[in-house]
Enzyme design. Structure first.
Site, mmCIF file in Angstrom:
data_model
loop_
_atom_site.group_PDB
_atom_site.id
_atom_site.type_symbol
_atom_site.label_atom_id
_atom_site.label_comp_id
_atom_site.label_asym_id
_atom_site.label_seq_id
_atom_site.Cartn_x
_atom_site.Cartn_y
_atom_site.Cartn_z
ATOM 1 N N LYS A 245 -2.704 -3.312 -7.343
ATOM 2 C CA LYS A 245 -2.035 -4.447 -6.687
ATOM 3 C C LYS A 245 -2.288 -4.428 -5.186
ATOM 4 C CE LYS A 245 2.473 -4.183 -5.717
ATOM 5 N NZ LYS A 245 2.798 -4.404 -4.299
ATOM 6 N N ASN A 246 -2.115 -3.260 -4.561
ATOM 7 C CA ASN A 246 -2.159 -3.192 -3.096
ATOM 8 C C ASN A 246 -3.574 -3.187 -2.533
ATOM 9 O OD1 ASN A 246 0.555 -3.344 -3.136
ATOM 10 N ND2 ASN A 246 0.907 -1.161 -2.775
ATOM 11 N N ARG B 161 6.013 -10.418 0.554
ATOM 12 C CA ARG B 161 5.748 -10.148 1.972
ATOM 13 C C ARG B 161 4.261 -10.044 2.272
ATOM 14 N NH1 ARG B 161 9.689 -8.018 4.329
ATOM 15 N NH2 ARG B 161 8.373 -7.218 5.971
ATOM 16 N N CYS C 17 14.014 -7.370 3.283
ATOM 17 C CA CYS C 17 13.478 -6.657 2.111
ATOM 18 C C CYS C 17 14.472 -5.577 1.716
ATOM 19 C CB CYS C 17 12.128 -6.027 2.434
ATOM 20 S SG CYS C 17 11.524 -5.003 1.084
ATOM 21 N N ARG D 238 11.369 -3.656 7.744
ATOM 22 C CA ARG D 238 9.949 -4.010 7.583
ATOM 23 C C ARG D 238 9.485 -5.106 8.551
ATOM 24 N NH1 ARG D 238 8.214 -4.006 1.354
ATOM 25 N NH2 ARG D 238 6.195 -3.508 2.271
ATOM 26 N N VAL E 17 6.985 -7.098 11.297
ATOM 27 C CA VAL E 17 5.528 -7.284 11.369
ATOM 28 C C VAL E 17 5.069 -7.330 12.820
ATOM 29 C CG1 VAL E 17 5.289 -8.372 9.089
ATOM 30 C CG2 VAL E 17 5.808 -9.804 11.103
ATOM 31 N N ASP E 18 5.837 -6.660 13.685
ATOM 32 C CA ASP E 18 5.540 -6.699 15.131
ATOM 33 C C ASP E 18 4.159 -6.132 15.443
ATOM 34 O OD1 ASP E 18 6.838 -3.567 16.236
ATOM 35 O OD2 ASP E 18 6.714 -4.278 14.171
ATOM 36 N N ASP F 270 5.553 5.152 -2.504
ATOM 37 C CA ASP F 270 5.638 4.334 -3.724
ATOM 38 C C ASP F 270 5.770 5.175 -4.990
ATOM 39 O OD1 ASP F 270 3.341 1.726 -2.529
ATOM 40 O OD2 ASP F 270 5.412 2.200 -2.046
ATOM 41 N N ILE G 213 9.290 6.912 5.259
ATOM 42 C CA ILE G 213 8.608 5.655 5.606
ATOM 43 C C ILE G 213 9.586 4.479 5.701
ATOM 44 C CG2 ILE G 213 6.752 4.061 4.937
ATOM 45 C CD1 ILE G 213 5.589 6.769 5.435
ATOM 46 N N ARG H 17 6.189 -7.491 -10.988
ATOM 47 C CA ARG H 17 5.438 -7.714 -9.750
ATOM 48 C C ARG H 17 4.308 -6.714 -9.604
ATOM 49 N NH1 ARG H 17 8.827 -8.492 -4.506
ATOM 50 N NH2 ARG H 17 6.635 -8.694 -3.857
HETATM 51 C C1 EPZ Z 1 2.301 -1.305 2.096
HETATM 52 O O1 EPZ Z 1 3.375 -2.063 2.665
HETATM 53 C C2 EPZ Z 1 2.446 -1.451 0.579
HETATM 54 N N1 EPZ Z 1 2.364 -2.849 0.221
HETATM 55 C C3 EPZ Z 1 3.799 -0.873 0.154
HETATM 56 O O2 EPZ Z 1 3.875 -0.910 -1.270
HETATM 57 C C4 EPZ Z 1 3.877 0.582 0.581
HETATM 58 O O3 EPZ Z 1 5.157 1.071 0.295
HETATM 59 C C5 EPZ Z 1 3.632 0.696 2.103
HETATM 60 O O4 EPZ Z 1 2.386 0.077 2.463
HETATM 61 C C6 EPZ Z 1 3.579 2.142 2.570
HETATM 62 O O5 EPZ Z 1 2.631 2.858 1.880
HETATM 63 C C7 EPZ Z 1 1.138 -3.438 0.155
HETATM 64 O O6 EPZ Z 1 0.100 -2.848 0.410
HETATM 65 C C8 EPZ Z 1 1.107 -4.869 -0.252
HETATM 66 P P1 EPZ Z 1 3.694 -0.451 6.234
HETATM 67 P P2 EPZ Z 1 3.386 -2.404 4.233
HETATM 68 O O7 EPZ Z 1 3.401 -1.562 7.181
HETATM 69 O O8 EPZ Z 1 2.014 -2.517 4.737
HETATM 70 C C9 EPZ Z 1 6.831 -0.007 9.777
HETATM 71 C C10 EPZ Z 1 4.799 -1.340 -3.398
HETATM 72 O O9 EPZ Z 1 5.757 -0.795 -3.968
HETATM 73 N N2 EPZ Z 1 6.178 -1.178 10.402
HETATM 74 O O10 EPZ Z 1 2.660 0.583 6.044
HETATM 75 O O11 EPZ Z 1 4.306 -3.540 4.414
HETATM 76 C C11 EPZ Z 1 7.575 -0.375 8.492
HETATM 77 O O12 EPZ Z 1 8.851 -0.880 8.743
HETATM 78 C C12 EPZ Z 1 4.904 -1.694 -1.897
HETATM 79 O O13 EPZ Z 1 3.716 -1.622 -3.939
HETATM 80 C C13 EPZ Z 1 6.586 -1.590 11.665
HETATM 81 O O14 EPZ Z 1 7.486 -1.004 12.269
HETATM 82 O O15 EPZ Z 1 4.064 -1.092 4.812
HETATM 83 C C14 EPZ Z 1 7.593 0.956 7.743
HETATM 84 O O16 EPZ Z 1 8.667 1.722 8.156
HETATM 85 C C15 EPZ Z 1 6.277 -1.500 -1.356
HETATM 86 N N3 EPZ Z 1 5.969 -2.667 12.225
HETATM 87 C C16 EPZ Z 1 6.273 1.588 8.166
HETATM 88 O O17 EPZ Z 1 5.829 0.897 9.338
HETATM 89 C C17 EPZ Z 1 4.955 -3.352 11.584
HETATM 90 O O18 EPZ Z 1 4.422 -4.332 12.138
HETATM 91 C C18 EPZ Z 1 5.167 1.521 7.121
HETATM 92 O O19 EPZ Z 1 5.089 0.204 6.641
HETATM 93 C C19 EPZ Z 1 4.545 -2.895 10.316
HETATM 94 C C20 EPZ Z 1 5.176 -1.810 9.735
#
Ligand code: EPZ
Length: 416
Positions: A22-23, A92, A116, A121, A123-124, A304, A326, A396
Site C-alpha cells: 500500500k505505502n 491523508r 488522525c 501528523r 505536513v509542515d 506499523d 514515531i 484500507r
Molecule cells: C507513512 O506515513 C506511512 N503512510 C505510515 O503508515 C507510517 O506509519 C509512517 O510513514 C511511518 O513509518 C504512508 O506511507 C502512506 P511520517 P507519514 O511523515 O509519511 C512527523 C499505515 O499504517 N511529521 O513519516 O504520514 C509526524 O507527525 C500508515 O500504513 C511532522 O512533524 O508519516 C510523525 O510523528 C500509518 N511534520 C513523524 O514525523 C511533517 O511534515 C513521522 O511521520 C511530516 C511528519
C-alpha cells in the site's frame, strides 16, 4: 456495518502470497502526475486506499484503466490540479499529489489532511520543503494553495524523518531547475521503490535508501511500466499471527530484505525462521517468549508493526516493553485488547505487556488500520468468539484478509 467474527484457538498453517505494498503503491500512483505519457503500474493491491487515490486522480482529469492488480494512468490532460477535502479526509496520503502537481502544472490546491487517530501528523515539512524550492504557498479555508513558475533545486534538511514528506519533495525535485539535496531523508523501502519507478521514468536520483537523496531536475519525464514491491507490513502481520498461534506458515513473494527488524524480533520470541529469495518460512513450536520493541524509522523496528507485536506479547511468556517513538497516540488498540483479557499498563510512550496464558473472545472495535490487525491476531488466539467492529479500517490496508487467513486454517468470517 461489516464486522469480522473469529473463532480462536487454531494454529495457522500453510502458504500465503504477499500482496503489493500500500505505502509504495500510493506515491507511485501519484507520480503519474509528473508525466504526460501513460504509466502502467502492476502488483497494485486491491485496497480502499488505492481506490481512493485512483478516484482522486480521476477527479483531476487523469484517464484510468483499472484491472485486478494493474492500473494504467494517463495524466496528459489534468483539467484541475485540485484535491478536495471530501477525498483527502478519508486518506491523508492524498497529500502525495501536492509535490507532483506544483512541479508539473505550476499550481496545486490540496486540502489539508485534518486530524488522525494515531497522532497530530502535521505536513509542515512538506510545505517547508516546497517553499524552499521557491513555491509560493498559502493556507486558506483548509486548503494548501501552491504556485511556482518552475521549482528551483536546493538543499533541504528535514528535522524529522518523514516518509511521505521525503516522497513528496523527491517527486517535486524531479522537474525542478537544478539539483535538490534532501538531508535526513526517510530510508523506507517504499521510498526506494518510488525512486526506482521515477528513475525508470527518466528522473536523475541517487542516494535513495540512504539519509541523503540527490535529485537533478529534468525538463520532462516519460511513461513507465513498474511493478509495486511486496508489502513488508502485510508480510510482518502474517508472520506475527503465525507466531502468536504457534503455527507453521510460508510466505511467498515476500520482501525478505525489508523484514530484518521484524524477523529478528520474532526469532527472539522463539520462532524458527528460514528466509531465502522471496520466501519466508516461520514455525513456532512453543508458547512465544515476551519480546520488547522500540519503534524507529527504517531500518529500525517499524511503527506499523507495533500493534501486532503488542497482540503477540499478550499471550507470551513474561513481560515485554513496547515503546512507540514515531506517533504520539498509537496505543488505541490497548483498551480493546484489555476487553479480551489482556494485561497491559501504559507508562508514557511505553506499553508494559504482561503475558497471559490465554485470552477470551469478546466484541471489540477497530480504531485504525494496524490496531485492527492486532485485534485480528488477538482474536485468532483467544478462546471462543471475537467480533471486530469497524473493519473498514482493516480494508484500507489488507486485501481480502479473512479469505487469506482462512486459507491458513483460521475460522474467520465477514458478517453484516
Ligand atoms: C507513512 O506515513 C506511512 N503512510 C505510515 O503508515 C507510517 O506509519 C509512517 O510513514 C511511518 O513509518 C504512508 O506511507 C502512506 P511520517 P507519514 O511523515 O509519511 C512527523 C499505515 O499504517 N511529521 O513519516 O504520514 C509526524 O507527525 C500508515 O500504513 C511532522 O512533524 O508519516 C510523525 O510523528 C500509518 N511534520 C513523524 O514525523 C511533517 O511534515 C513521522 O511521520 C511530516 C511528519
Amino acid at each position: 456495518m461489516q464486522k469480522l467474527s473469529i473463532q480462536g484457538g487454531t494454529r495457522l498453517a500453510g502458504e500465503v502470497r504477499v500482496a503489493g505494498a500500500k505505502n509504495a503503491a500510493l506515491p507511485i500512483l501519484a507520480a503519474c502526475l509528473l508525466t504526460a505519457a501513460p504509466v502502467r503500474i502492476s502488483n497494485v493491491p486491491q485496497l480502499n486506499d488505492v481506490r481512493t487515490m485512483v478516484k482522486l486522480l480521476q477527479r483531476m482529469g487523469v484517464a484510468v484503466e483499472a484491472h485486478a492488480h494493474a492500473v494504467t494512468l494517463d495524466a496528459r490532460h489534468v483539467a484541475e490540479p485540485f484535491a478536495p477535502y471530501d477525498l483527502v479526509k478519508t486518506m491523508r496520503a492524498s497529500i502525495l499529489t501536492l509535490g507532483p502537481l506544483v512541479a508539473r502544472f505550476g499550481e496545486a490546491r490540496v486540502s489539508l489532511p485534518g486530524g488522525c487517530a494515531i497522532g497530530e501528523r502535521p505536513v509542515d515539512l512538506h510545505i517547508k520543503g516546497l517553499t524552499a524550492m521557491g513555491a509560493e504557498i498559502a493556507i486558506e479555508s483548509g486548503y494548501i494553495h501552491a504556485k511556482a513558475r518552475r521549482l528551483e533545486g536546493t538543499r533541504i534538511f528535514m528535522d524529522t524523518v518523514t516518509v511521505t514528506g521525503t516522497e513528496n519533495l523527491m517527486m517535486a525535485a524531479c522537474l525542478a531547475q537544478g539539483t535538490t539535496v534532501l538531508e535526513n531523508a526517510a530510508r523506507e523501502p517504499e521510498v526506494i521503490d518510488l525512486a526506482r519507478c521515477l528513475v525508470a521514468m527518466g528522473a536523475k536520483i541517487r542516494g535513495h535508501g540512504s539519509d541523503v537523496i540527490t535529485i537533478e531536475g529534468v525538463s520532462a519525464l516519460f511513461g513507465v511500466e513498474h511493478a509495486v514491491m511486496p508489502d513488508r507490513i502485510e508480510a510482518g502481520t502474517f508472520l506475527a499471527a503465525a507466531a502468536a498461534t504457534r503455527g507453521e506458515v510460508t510466505l511467498t513473494g515476500a520482501p525478505v530484505e525489508s523484514l530484518d527488524a521484524v524477523m529478528e524480533k520474532l526469532r527472539e520470541a522463539g520462532a524458527r525462521i528460514e528466509a531465502a529469495d522471496s520466501t519466508v518460512r516461520l514455525s513456532m513450536a512453543a508458547r512465544p517468549k515476551a519480546v520488547s520493541v522500540r519503534t524507529a524509522p527504517h531500518p529500525g523496528f517499524p511503527t506499523d508493526m507495533q500493534a501486532q507485536f503488542i497482540a503477540l506479547n499478550t499471550v507470551a511468556e513474561g513481560t515485554a516493553l513496547v515503546t512507540e517513538t514515531i506517533f504520539e497516540n498509537r496505543f488505541m488498540h490497548v483498551q480493546e485488547l484489555r476487553r479480551l483479557g489482556a494485561h497491559i499498563d501504559i507508562q508514557g510512550n511505553t506499553a508494559v505487556v504482561h503475558g497471559m496464558e490465554a485470552l477470551a473472545g469478546a466484541t471489540v472495535m477497530a480504531t485504525d488500520l494496524r490496531a485492527s490487525a492486532s485485534l485480528v491476531i488477538a482474536g485468532l488466539v483467544a478462546d471462543g468468539t471475537t467480533v471486530i467492529d469497524r473493519i473498514y479500517h482493516l480494508d484500507r490496508g489488507y486485501e481480502h484478509i479473512e479469505s487469506r487467513l482462512g486459507e491458513l486454517g483460521a475460522r474467520i468470517a465477514r458478517v453484516a
